[in-house]
Design an enzyme around this catalytic site. Structure first.
Site, PDB file in Angstrom:
ATOM      1  CE  LYS A  61      44.262  40.718  40.459  1.00  0.00           C
ATOM      2  NZ  LYS A  61      43.900  42.090  40.607  1.00  0.00           N
ATOM      3  CE  LYS A  95      50.780  42.679  41.821  1.00  0.00           C
ATOM      4  NZ  LYS A  95      50.287  43.993  42.127  1.00  0.00           N
ATOM      5  CE  LYS A 135      45.224  49.101  44.456  1.00  0.00           C
ATOM      6  NZ  LYS A 135      44.095  48.710  43.652  1.00  0.00           N
TER       7      LYS A 135
END
Ligand code: ATP
Ligand code: LTN
Length: 329
Positions: A116, A196, A199
């Site tokens: 991230k 994956k 969101k």
């Protein structure tokens, strides 16, 4: 009220669009576990603010996630749904763990942070995210933590932090166990089966949100990436896209992957996708019927009631921790 059954704790961040991957990997396990355990499901707003959030959108998302929990089948008569920031002991315990248990070397190993953060100058909170997650789990004396695959490393770290604290200060924390599904713990993106479903994906083609219009979900399935060849077979290495669609099909329709492979033995990708699109669309219709019937006020009451009910126990746990470290006179 909590009874003498074991305790399940899990949470989801009120950010982005909650998708069928979150449902399959995490929430569907919660529904099952409610039958046997005390269940506490958190909306982790303090985790969400580790990256920039628009305040007005964040408060809407908190309500939305609570509605998704309820419409998915969390029974608010039995299980607790609460907002992390309503119990400030979460943040307080995180600070104590930061000092007494967590080490820079532990956090440097966290792959989610590396993914991230990249090269960006991110918040200190993002780095410390796993310690707050450990505090969430330990504060509620959790036995089981049902999560998707991407959270395994964080739950393992929580166990390490709890054991380290117990070793230094004497028995204090219960050591939680990770609960993960055999299939569906990592649903992959529809636009790329090598990353994956997420969101925070940039493209909405990556996921099917629980609040997507069923017609939109049908389009996304029909456009989903497939593999070369035409066989409908579960083979993660050579057929990652079809394997991912098979897992989604299997778990949303309650049919085994082996059974589906047999049904589609002489059929092509297009037949398979049409049927899957139907399954997903029906699933969303049922879900959204319940979702649209829940009012904001109802949710606000549930969140308030749960936090009130859980607070006396978290007070006791934090008091014990403060005594152990010597700050309670
Ligand atoms: P983001 O990618 O923006 O971090 P997310 O989609 O991973 O968000 P989280 O709030 O981090 O969502 O995860 C909520 C729960 O859903 C966690 O238990 C997580 O492990 C699980 N989960 C997330 N993505 C998937 C997925 N693709 N497949 C299965 N489970 C998932
Ligand atoms: N980091 C988790 C959300 C989360 C969580 C928790 C999950 C925060 N605290 C405690 C289980 C237990 C995620 O899914 N991103």
């Amino acid at each position: 009220m909590l009874n003498n059954q074991k305790i399940v704790f899990s949470g989801i961040q009120p950010s982005g669009n909650l998708h069928i991957g979150n449902y399959i990997g995490a929430i569907s396990q919660w529904i099952e576990m409610q039958k046997k355990y005390n269940c506490i499901f958190c909306i982790v707003d303090y985790h969400a603010i580790t990256v920039k959030q628009d305040p007005a959108i964040l408060s809407k998302k908190i309500i939305e996630i609570a509605k998704i929990y309820i419409a998915s089948g969390i029974d608010t008569q039995k299980s607790f749904i609460f907002k992390q920031s309503d119990i400030s002991e979460h943040a307080e315990l995180a600070w104590i763990l930061n000092c007494a248990s967590a080490r820079i070397n532990d956090l440097n190993k966290m792959t989610q942070f590396k993914d991230k953060a990249g090269q960006n100058n991110v918040s200190v909170g993002l780095y410390d995210y796993p310690v707050l997650m450990a505090a969430d789990i330990l504060l509620h004396e959790t036995d089981f933590v049902p999560v998707g695959d991407d959270q395994v490393q964080h739950v393992e770290l929580c166990r390490v932090l709890a054991k380290r604290f117990n070793n230094q200060f004497g028995q204090t924390f219960k050591i939680p166990e990770l609960i993960i599904k055999k299939y569906g713990a990592r649903i992959m993106g529809l636009d790329n089966p090598n990353i994956k479903m997420s969101k925070s994906a940039i493209s909405p083609a990556n996921y099917i949100a629980m609040t997507d219009k069923p017609e939109m979900a049908v389009k996304k399935i029909m456009r989903a990436v497939t593999d070369s060849g035409n066989e409908i077979k579960f083979d993660k290495i050579n057929k990652p896209a079809i394997s991912n669609l098979l897992v989604i099909y299997s778990l949303l329709s309650n049919q085994s992957i082996e059974h589906l492979e047999k049904i589609y033995i002489n059929k092509n990708y297009s037949d398979f996708k049409k049927d899957l699109a139907n399954v997903v669309s029906e699933f969303l219709k049922q879900f959204q019927k319940k979702y649209n019937n829940i009012s904001d006020k109802e949710v606000e009451n549930i969140l308030e009631k749960s936090a009130k009910a859980l607070k006396p126990k978290t007070d006791v746990v934090l008091k014990k921790v403060k005594e152990k470290i010597g700050v309670s006179l």
